[in-house]
Structures are given as C-alpha cells and as structure tokens.
Design an enzyme around this catalytic site. Structure first.
Site, PDB file in Angstrom:
ATOM      1  N   LYS A   5      -7.309 -13.162  -8.480  1.00 40.40           N
ATOM      2  CA  LYS A   5      -8.522 -13.293  -7.890  1.00 40.40           C
ATOM      3  C   LYS A   5      -9.495 -12.174  -8.448  1.00 40.40           C
ATOM      4  O   LYS A   5      -8.813 -11.175  -8.758  1.00 40.40           O
ATOM      5  CB  LYS A   5      -8.250 -12.997  -6.399  1.00 40.40           C
ATOM      6  CG  LYS A   5      -9.215 -13.692  -5.565  1.00 40.40           C
ATOM      7  CD  LYS A   5      -8.724 -13.538  -3.961  1.00 40.40           C
ATOM      8  CE  LYS A   5      -9.247 -12.838  -3.210  1.00 40.40           C
ATOM      9  NZ  LYS A   5      -9.091 -12.499  -1.940  1.00 40.40           N
TER      10      LYS A   5
ATOM     11  N   LYS B 299     -12.094  -6.171  -6.210  1.00 40.98           N
ATOM     12  CA  LYS B 299     -13.095  -4.936  -6.233  1.00 40.98           C
ATOM     13  C   LYS B 299     -11.848  -3.739  -6.940  1.00 40.98           C
ATOM     14  O   LYS B 299     -12.487  -2.796  -7.206  1.00 40.98           O
ATOM     15  CB  LYS B 299     -13.743  -4.628  -5.211  1.00 40.98           C
ATOM     16  CG  LYS B 299     -13.056  -4.614  -3.902  1.00 40.98           C
ATOM     17  CD  LYS B 299     -13.862  -4.506  -2.505  1.00 40.98           C
ATOM     18  CE  LYS B 299     -12.988  -4.631  -1.357  1.00 40.98           C
ATOM     19  NZ  LYS B 299     -13.685  -4.523  -0.029  1.00 40.98           N
TER      20      LYS B 299
ATOM     21  N   LYS C 216       0.870  -1.286  -0.243  1.00 34.79           N
ATOM     22  CA  LYS C 216       0.097  -0.020   0.115  1.00 34.79           C
ATOM     23  C   LYS C 216       0.700   1.452  -0.055  1.00 34.79           C
ATOM     24  O   LYS C 216       0.412   2.360  -0.478  1.00 34.79           O
ATOM     25  CB  LYS C 216      -1.066   0.014   1.274  1.00 34.79           C
ATOM     26  CG  LYS C 216      -2.180  -0.911   1.176  1.00 34.79           C
ATOM     27  CD  LYS C 216      -3.167  -0.906   2.029  1.00 34.79           C
ATOM     28  CE  LYS C 216      -4.023  -1.765   1.776  1.00 34.79           C
ATOM     29  NZ  LYS C 216      -5.208  -1.580   3.111  1.00 34.79           N
TER      30      LYS C 216
END
Ligand code: TRP
Length: 334
Positions: free
Chosen positions: A197, A200, A115
């Site tokens: 995967k 979102k 991040k």
C-alpha cells in the site's frame, strides 16, 4: 442518532506526511457523507504520543491535517472537525473502559505487537491501551458507523466487544458501531512496489506521492513508477504497476479503466505515465492552493477549532455523564 441522522466517526493521526493514497482512498470520499451522516472527524493527537513526538512538529502537523480536511471539501459547519485533546471526555471514557478490558484482549492486538517490535525502546502503557482510547473515541459519540481500513478492523472488533460487555452489565448505554461499508475509495499502491500500500511511512520517498509534493516532484515520481516488461496496455492483475497507475488516473479523472485502456492502448507506458503525472497535478495543485489560502486565514481556522471542540464536547459529555452514573460515580454538585 443525532436528529434523524446516523453518526459516523473517524480519526486520523497527524504523524507522517499524508499521501495521495490517503486522499483518494479516504478523504475525498468523506466529502459526500455529510448529507447522510452526522460526521465527526478527529485529529487524534492523543494517540500520536504513544510514539515519541517532537512537540512543535506534532502541533504543526495536527493543524495542517485539520486544515487539509477543510481544503479537501469537508464543510466544518456540517462536519465536526476537531482535536481529540480538546475534548477531555476521550481520556475520561478511556479510563473507565480500561477497567472493562482484559490484558489478554490487548495482548492479541497485532498492531500493538508490530509497534512494540518497531519501538522496542519505548513500549509504554499508552501504546498497550491505544485500542481502548480508540474505543472511547467511537463510543463517546454513539457512532453507528466507522470508516476504517483493514488494519484497524481488529480495534473496531474490540470496540464492539467492549460496548457489548458494558451494555450487558449496565443496560443499553452504547450504540454498537459497525464498519462503514459504503462507496470505498481507490486502493492506491506504492509506485515502487505495487504489492504494498502507498504509505506515509514508506522508507522510499519515490514510492509515495505526498499531498504537498510540488508538481515537478509529482511528475518525476510518476515517470519513475515501476511497471513491467510486457509492454501491453492492459488492466490486469499480472501487471500490478500499470494497474495501480490506471487506478490513480481513474480516481483523479473520474474515468473508468475500460475507457482509459481504450484511449491509451496504442501508447507506450512512458506516455501514459506522463498523463498520470498531469492528472495527479490537476488534483493536488488546487488542493494545495486551497490549503495555502486557508492557512493565511488564521482566525477562521481558529474559529473552526473552537466551535467544533465545543460541539464535540457537548455530545461527549452527554455520553460520559450516563456512563459515570452507571459505574457509580457520585453526581456533581452544581
Ligand atoms: N487508530 C487509527 C489509525 O491509526 C486512528 C483512529 C483513532 C481512529 N481513533 C479512531 C480511526 C477512531 C477510526 C475511529 O488509523
């Protein structure tokens, strides 16, 4: 333990649009857990602000997520569904745990590194201590089990380390949580790249089916899903795209791959993709209708928010008082 039940805690962030993967892989399977566990499902809005958010959007998404929990079948009388920011104990315990966490431990967290690289202009202290807040979430309710994905295992390990460290100094204060390994949901991959995967935050919107996609969008995305040129209808790792579509179909229809392969063995991929589209629509359409119904009932949702925040707060305070006493904070005068 609460009564004779073990405690289960999980949290979800309201950032990004939830996908079919989140539903089939997690949410759908949570519904059956409330008989066995005392469940807490938090909308972790305090975690969300470690990345800059638009306040109005965050507020709206947090409420949408909470509503979705209920629409998905989590009974708010049996499951404590609440906003993390409504229970101040999370922040209070996180501060105390911060004082028991080493910089070196946090420096090793791979999600922090990822991040920080992605948001290089805003590497704030909250992002660094994010795992400590997560540990506080879990330990505050004396959770026995935590259903988490593989990406959160490192944070759960840290939580266990902190709990053990604290208990080592002060005696048995915290329950040591374990990863929940029960019936796991289907692992749904991207429709455009079945090695990834379904996510979102995928940049390609065709890779993910969002829970709020309308039926035509769902059908179109299924039709465009990447398969292969072998042209054989099999459930095999060599055909990851088809494998994923079969998984989706099975999760939506409660059927087995074997069954599906025998039914569709004579058909082309195109025909199967259409069936997958219909199967997904048959799951998401009623879910969306329940969400819409619930959204209309503002006072009901408000009462869930209020009652469950009170319930969460009750258990949080029990733990917090113990911890505050252990570390030497003076007792409050009542
Ligand atoms: N960090 C988790 C995620 O991004 C969300 C989360 C916050 C969580 N607190 C938690 C998950 C406690 C499990 C338990 O997925």
């Amino acid at each position: 333990m609460i009564g004779d039940k073990k405690v289960l805690f999980s949290g979800m962030q309201a950032t990004g649009n939830l996908t079919l993967g989140n539903y089939l892989g997690a949410l759908k399977n949570w519904v059956s857990l409330s008989d066995e566990y005392e469940c807490f499902y938090s909308v972790v809005d305090m975690h969300s602000i470690t990345i800059r958010q638009d306040p109005a959007i965050l507020r709206k998404r947090a409420r949408a997520l909470l509503t979705l929990y209920i629409a998905a079948g989590l009974d708010p009388e049996k499951n404590c569904i609440y906003y993390q920011s409504h229970v101040s104990g999370h922040a209070e315990l996180a501060w105390i745990l911060n004082c028991f966490t080493y910089m070196g431990e946090l420096n090793r967290m791979t999600q922090f590194k990822d991040k920080a690289a992605k948001h290089a202009d805003n590497i704030n202290a909250g992002l660094f201590t994010y795992p400590v807040l997560m540990a506080a979430d879990i330990l505050l309710y004396q959770a026995d089990v935590v259903p988490v994905g593989i990406d959160q295992m490192q944070h759960l390990e840290l939580t266990r380390d902190l709990a053990q460290r604290f208990n080592g100094i002060y005696g048995d204060v915290f329950t040591i949580p374990e990863a929940y390994i029960g019936k796991v949901g289907a692992k749904i991959m991207s429709l455009q790249d079945p090695s990834k995967k379904m996510s979102k935050s995928d940049e390609n919107p065709n890779g993910s089916i969002y829970l709020m996609d309308d039926p035509d969008t769902i059908r179109r995305k299924c039709k465009r899903a990447v398969t292969d040129s072998l042209g054989e209808f099999r459930y095999s790792d060599e055909q990851p795209g088809l494998h994923n579509l079969i998984d989706i179909f099975c999760a939506c229809t409660n059927r087995t791959p074997k069954d599906v392969v025998s039914e569709f063995s004579g058909s082309g991929y195109g025909q199967f993709k259409e069936a997958v589209g219909e199967a997904v629509v048959s799951v998401l359409d009623p879910l969306q209708k329940r969400v819409a119904e619930l959204e209309k009932d503002k006072s009901y949702i408000d009462s869930v928010i209020k009652n469950n925040a009170e319930k969460a707060n009750y258990y949080a305070q029990k733990t917090l008082r113990k911890v505050q006493k252990k570390v030497g904070f003076p007792e409050k005068i009542r």
